[in-house]
Write a protein that holds these residues in place. Structure first.
Motif, PDB file in Angstrom:
ATOM      1  N   VAL A   1       0.255 -21.382  90.953  1.00 38.82           N
ATOM      2  CA  VAL A   1      -0.791 -21.482  89.937  1.00 38.82           C
ATOM      3  C   VAL A   1      -0.217 -21.964  88.613  1.00 38.82           C
ATOM      4  CG1 VAL A   1      -2.261 -19.755  91.019  1.00 38.82           C
ATOM      5  CG2 VAL A   1      -0.535 -19.027  89.377  1.00 38.82           C
ATOM      6  N   ALA A   2       1.046 -21.636  88.338  1.00 38.89           N
ATOM      7  CA  ALA A   2       1.668 -22.172  87.128  1.00 38.89           C
ATOM      8  C   ALA A   2       1.812 -23.691  87.230  1.00 38.89           C
ATOM      9  CB  ALA A   2       3.032 -21.524  86.907  1.00 38.89           C
ATOM     10  N   ALA A   3       2.149 -24.193  88.415  1.00 37.67           N
ATOM     11  CA  ALA A   3       2.247 -25.643  88.602  1.00 37.67           C
ATOM     12  C   ALA A   3       0.886 -26.312  88.451  1.00 37.67           C
ATOM     13  CB  ALA A   3       2.838 -25.947  89.977  1.00 37.67           C
ATOM     14  N   VAL A   4      -0.179 -25.668  88.963  1.00 32.30           N
ATOM     15  CA  VAL A   4      -1.524 -26.231  88.811  1.00 32.30           C
ATOM     16  C   VAL A   4      -1.933 -26.252  87.339  1.00 32.30           C
ATOM     17  CG1 VAL A   4      -3.955 -25.831  89.328  1.00 32.30           C
ATOM     18  CG2 VAL A   4      -2.254 -25.589  91.132  1.00 32.30           C
ATOM     19  N   GLU A   5      -1.642 -25.184  86.620  1.00 35.90           N
ATOM     20  CA  GLU A   5      -1.975 -25.142  85.198  1.00 35.90           C
ATOM     21  C   GLU A   5      -1.219 -26.224  84.422  1.00 35.90           C
ATOM     22  OE1 GLU A   5      -4.029 -23.675  81.879  1.00 35.90           O
ATOM     23  OE2 GLU A   5      -4.222 -23.015  83.961  1.00 35.90           O
ATOM     24  N   LEU A   6       0.028 -26.442  84.773  1.00 35.91           N
ATOM     25  CA  LEU A   6       0.805 -27.490  84.115  1.00 35.91           C
ATOM     26  C   LEU A   6       0.227 -28.866  84.403  1.00 35.91           C
ATOM     27  CD1 LEU A   6       3.332 -28.087  82.422  1.00 35.91           C
ATOM     28  CD2 LEU A   6       4.637 -28.209  84.553  1.00 35.91           C
TER      29      LEU A   6
ATOM     30  N   VAL B   1      -4.677 -23.768  74.876  1.00 29.75           N
ATOM     31  CA  VAL B   1      -5.041 -22.724  75.837  1.00 29.75           C
ATOM     32  C   VAL B   1      -4.139 -22.790  77.073  1.00 29.75           C
ATOM     33  CG1 VAL B   1      -6.886 -21.914  77.353  1.00 29.75           C
ATOM     34  CG2 VAL B   1      -7.410 -22.593  75.010  1.00 29.75           C
ATOM     35  N   VAL B   2      -3.845 -24.004  77.528  1.00 33.06           N
ATOM     36  CA  VAL B   2      -2.933 -24.160  78.661  1.00 33.06           C
ATOM     37  C   VAL B   2      -1.557 -23.593  78.325  1.00 33.06           C
ATOM     38  CG1 VAL B   2      -1.705 -25.877  80.054  1.00 33.06           C
ATOM     39  CG2 VAL B   2      -4.150 -26.132  79.635  1.00 33.06           C
ATOM     40  N   ALA B   3      -1.071 -23.888  77.128  1.00 33.40           N
ATOM     41  CA  ALA B   3       0.223 -23.340  76.716  1.00 33.40           C
ATOM     42  C   ALA B   3       0.192 -21.815  76.675  1.00 33.40           C
ATOM     43  CB  ALA B   3       0.611 -23.906  75.355  1.00 33.40           C
ATOM     44  N   SER B   4      -0.910 -21.236  76.206  1.00 35.81           N
ATOM     45  CA  SER B   4      -1.034 -19.787  76.179  1.00 35.81           C
ATOM     46  C   SER B   4      -1.031 -19.201  77.588  1.00 35.81           C
ATOM     47  CB  SER B   4      -2.317 -19.392  75.444  1.00 35.81           C
ATOM     48  OG  SER B   4      -2.505 -17.991  75.463  1.00 35.81           O
ATOM     49  N   ALA B   5      -1.721 -19.857  78.521  1.00 36.23           N
ATOM     50  CA  ALA B   5      -1.735 -19.368  79.898  1.00 36.23           C
ATOM     51  C   ALA B   5      -0.340 -19.421  80.519  1.00 36.23           C
ATOM     52  CB  ALA B   5      -2.724 -20.188  80.722  1.00 36.23           C
TER      53      ALA B   5
ATOM     54  N   TYR C   1      -0.838  -6.908  79.570  1.00 36.17           N
ATOM     55  CA  TYR C   1      -1.103  -8.008  78.644  1.00 36.17           C
ATOM     56  C   TYR C   1      -0.728  -9.347  79.273  1.00 36.17           C
ATOM     57  CZ  TYR C   1      -0.909 -11.073  74.653  1.00 36.17           C
ATOM     58  OH  TYR C   1      -1.105 -12.124  73.807  1.00 36.17           O
ATOM     59  N   ALA C   2       0.363  -9.347  80.005  1.00 34.07           N
ATOM     60  CA  ALA C   2       0.803 -10.603  80.608  1.00 34.07           C
ATOM     61  C   ALA C   2      -0.164 -11.086  81.677  1.00 34.07           C
ATOM     62  CB  ALA C   2       2.197 -10.428  81.209  1.00 34.07           C
ATOM     63  N   ARG C   3      -0.804 -10.117  82.344  1.00 31.95           N
ATOM     64  CA  ARG C   3      -1.641 -10.500  83.478  1.00 31.95           C
ATOM     65  C   ARG C   3      -3.114 -10.605  83.140  1.00 31.95           C
ATOM     66  NH1 ARG C   3      -1.492  -6.464  88.427  1.00 31.95           N
ATOM     67  NH2 ARG C   3      -2.404  -5.164  86.804  1.00 31.95           N
ATOM     68  N   GLN C   4      -3.568  -9.926  82.113  1.00 25.66           N
ATOM     69  CA  GLN C   4      -5.004  -9.765  81.922  1.00 25.66           C
ATOM     70  C   GLN C   4      -5.712 -11.074  81.579  1.00 25.66           C
ATOM     71  OE1 GLN C   4      -5.734  -7.195  78.590  1.00 25.66           O
ATOM     72  NE2 GLN C   4      -4.770  -8.547  77.103  1.00 25.66           N
TER      73      GLN C   4
ATOM     74  N   ASP D   1       4.733 -16.672  82.137  1.00 26.78           N
ATOM     75  CA  ASP D   1       6.162 -16.463  81.935  1.00 26.78           C
ATOM     76  C   ASP D   1       6.475 -14.988  81.691  1.00 26.78           C
ATOM     77  OD1 ASP D   1       8.887 -17.505  81.497  1.00 26.78           O
ATOM     78  OD2 ASP D   1       8.547 -16.863  79.430  1.00 26.78           O
ATOM     79  N   LEU D   2       5.642 -14.321  80.892  1.00 30.43           N
ATOM     80  CA  LEU D   2       5.818 -12.883  80.681  1.00 30.43           C
ATOM     81  C   LEU D   2       5.624 -12.091  81.976  1.00 30.43           C
ATOM     82  CD1 LEU D   2       3.921 -12.424  77.299  1.00 30.43           C
ATOM     83  CD2 LEU D   2       6.393 -12.340  77.650  1.00 30.43           C
ATOM     84  N   TYR D   3       4.647 -12.522  82.745  1.00 26.71           N
ATOM     85  CA  TYR D   3       4.361 -11.860  84.018  1.00 26.71           C
ATOM     86  C   TYR D   3       5.552 -11.979  84.969  1.00 26.71           C
ATOM     87  CZ  TYR D   3       1.159 -10.347  87.741  1.00 26.71           C
ATOM     88  OH  TYR D   3       0.529  -9.668  88.732  1.00 26.71           O
TER      89      TYR D   3
END
Length: 576
Positions: free
Chosen positions: A422-427, A398-402, A347-350, A407-409
């Protein structure tokens, strides 16, 4: 004589006729004699008549259709102002010093030397701009200071990937400082515009040196001879003092660059790169290309229904997705985990990568929507702001959800270089969305430069927080919380991870630091090519010797409770 005569007009200054008959007769005879004598004609021949095409082209015949036309001026020449004046002495000296520092300091790696070379090149550009009469503007100062600040990352961090991002971003910001662009296309081309001045800068420098050699009455020769004599004196007396005192020899050896014959071609190449780069920066500062002169024609405005209907449907889809996400959050993730075949990691990754692509595609949709948006009336602008504002707000969720999924991953499998990147790019994409929403309220005049500034600040923050250090800290903390730890992955980090890995118990500590310590022992760089992270790691490893190197460290996964990375082996997004 002609068959008929015409009366000759009397000049205005002619005397009035006298009443005496003798004078009248004389005047009458003189007038008739003048009228009977023909006027003298111009003996010069009248130029022949020339056809119109010959008058325009200066050719007696029609132009040859097979003849090549004269070269048209390039687009770059129309955007660049007139060629600057001859290079001044201060600029030339800064360029030469930059080239010499590049050859002497950059050959051993990156560290504080990158900032030293950049400051010298910036001084040359400053002198050239001042000579050309350019004034320092706030955005120019911001780009210049930001570029120099980014070069603090190589001086502080040992990891190569944030250092590479920082150096590339520093070059882009320096180019923006020289050109001062403000539009979308201008900011993009201005960040690369420094490379367009390399050829012109080299020619400009060659002309300046040739002019000084011929017209300076030997002053350049005097300067070169003085520098050569100073270098000889430094070498001779430095060698004498070094042989007389061991402490002075150690200090001198650590300060002076190690120049060897084996590295001469590489250092000569660095000299040429430094020379070309410094001349390009100085030339761009004196005669910058006005990239804002290249304009992109706006798209044809669409009707309200044609434009708004697809975006409204997209907003409804985003709203449904956000509603589902809020339902899951309120119901708890445990309810989702209870479904058969859906593990915690799955779920965290999908959905993270799909949500990342959805964010990128949304930005593309916004750009295209603004190109074809209806305009002209106030109600049109209100419609555009409303529809796109709702889309940006939903995309932020959506960004917050990603980020929550990432974070779960990370909690399940630990932090890696790819995951933190990729987390930094999304932020950062979330920050861009906030800037777009602010532009819809306050105007979009500063939006291109604000987006570029946010990217530069993000790269600087990413380098200063030490991503390798964060990765090591997070994985060590997970080990303390009862999870397994992947020593095989952690031993491939840079020296920035040593402070966190040093807190592990033996034999995990020695196994994690074995490769890092070996690379530091084999790499004895000078002070100017050593980062603060590398120096700190050396001090830590020097104070605490490792355990027996014969102890087995063959297992890549060492710890308690088994491997929490089971099921993560086939992660195609994490080659690290």
């Amino acid at each position: 004589m002609s068959d008929h005569t015409s009366e000759t007009p009397r000049p205005a200054d002619a005397p009035e006729p006298s009443e005496a008959s003798g004078q009248a007769g004389t005047s009458e005879r003189i007038a008739w004699s003048k009228a009977s004598v023909p006027e003298p004609r111009d003996t010069t021949s009248e130029p022949p008549k020339v056809p119109g095409y010959a008058q325009r082209g200066g050719q007696p015949h029609p132009p040859n259709p097979w003849r090549q036309s004269s070269p048209q001026p390039s687009a770059l020449s129309t955007l660049r102002p007139a060629a600057p004046a001859a290079i001044r002495g201060a600029t030339l000296c800064s360029v030469i010093v930059t080239a010499m520092l590049s050859a002497l300091l950059l050959g051993d790696g990156l560290g504080p030397n990158a900032l030293i070379v950049a400051v010298s090149a910036a001084l040359g550009a400053f002198f050239a701009a001042r000579t050309a009469g350019r004034r320092l503007r706030p955005w120019t100062a911001f780009w210049a200071v930001g570029g120099l600040a980014l070069l603090a990352v190589p001086a502080l961090r040992d990891a190569g990937w944030p250092v590479f991002l920082a150096v590339v971003s520093a070059v882009a910001l320096g180019s923006l400082a020289l050109h001062g662009s403000r539009s979308w296309l201008g900011v993009f081309l201005g960040s690369l515009g420094l490379f367009s001045s390399i050829a012109d800068g080299l020619a400009w420098g060659a002309r300046g040196v040739r002019a000084r050699m011929t017209g300076s009455r030997g002053r350049l020769g005097v300067i070169l001879r003085s520098v050569a004599v100073a270098i000889v004196l430094l070498i001779v007396f430095g060698a004498l003092f070094a042989s007389a005192d061991a402490a002075f020899a150690d200090v001198l050896g650590s300060l002076m660059p190690d120049v060897s014959l084996s590295g001469t071609p590489w250092r000569f190449l660095l000299f040429l790169v430094g020379l070309a780069g410094a001349l390009a920066a100085a030339y761009a500062a004196a005669a910058p290309v006005r990239w804002d002169g290249i304009t992109v024609r706006r798209g044809k405005p669409r009707g309200r229904l044609e434009w708004a209907l697809p975006l409204v449907v997209l907003n409804l889809l985003f709203a449904v997705f956000v509603a589902v996400q809020l339902t899951v959050l309120l119901g708890g993730y445990d309810k989702v985990m209870a479904e058969p075949g859906l593990s915690y990691s799955a779920y965290a990754r999908q959905g993270f990568w799909q949500l990342l692509w959805a964010t990128l595609l949304t930005l593309l949709v916004i750009a295209l929507a603004l190109r074809w948006a209806p305009r002209g009336r106030g109600s049109d602008r209100t419609l555009v702001r409303s529809v796109l504002g709702v889309l940006c707000l939903l995309t932020l969720i959506v960004v917050a959800s990603a980020l929550r999924r990432m974070d779960l991953y990370v909690d399940a499998y630990g932090l890696t270089r790819l995951r933190i990147s990729v987390a930094a790019v999304e932020l950062w994409l979330g920050v861009v969305l906030v800037l777009i929403m602010a532009a819809g309220v306050f105007g979009a005049r500063l939006l291109p430069r604000a987006v570029a500034a946010s990217a530069a600040v993000g790269v600087l923050a990413f380098g200063l927080v030490s991503p390798d250090g964060l990765i090591a800290e997070q994985n060590v903390q997970r080990y303390r919380d009862g999870h397994s730890i992947d020593i095989g992955y952690l031993r491939g980090l840079s020296a920035d991870a040593v402070p966190a890995l040093d807190t592990l118990p033996e034999p995990l500590r020695s196994c994690a630091l074995m490769d890092i310590e070996g690379s530091l022992r084999s790499d004895d760089s000078s002070w100017y090519a050593t980062s603060w992270g590398e120096a700190q790691a050396r001090d830590i490893l020097r104070k605490r010797s490792p355990a027996d190197p014969t102890r087995s460290c063959s297992g890549s996964r060492t710890g308690i409770g088994g491997s929490d990375r089971d099921g993560d082996e086939n992660d195609p997004y994490d080659p690290y």
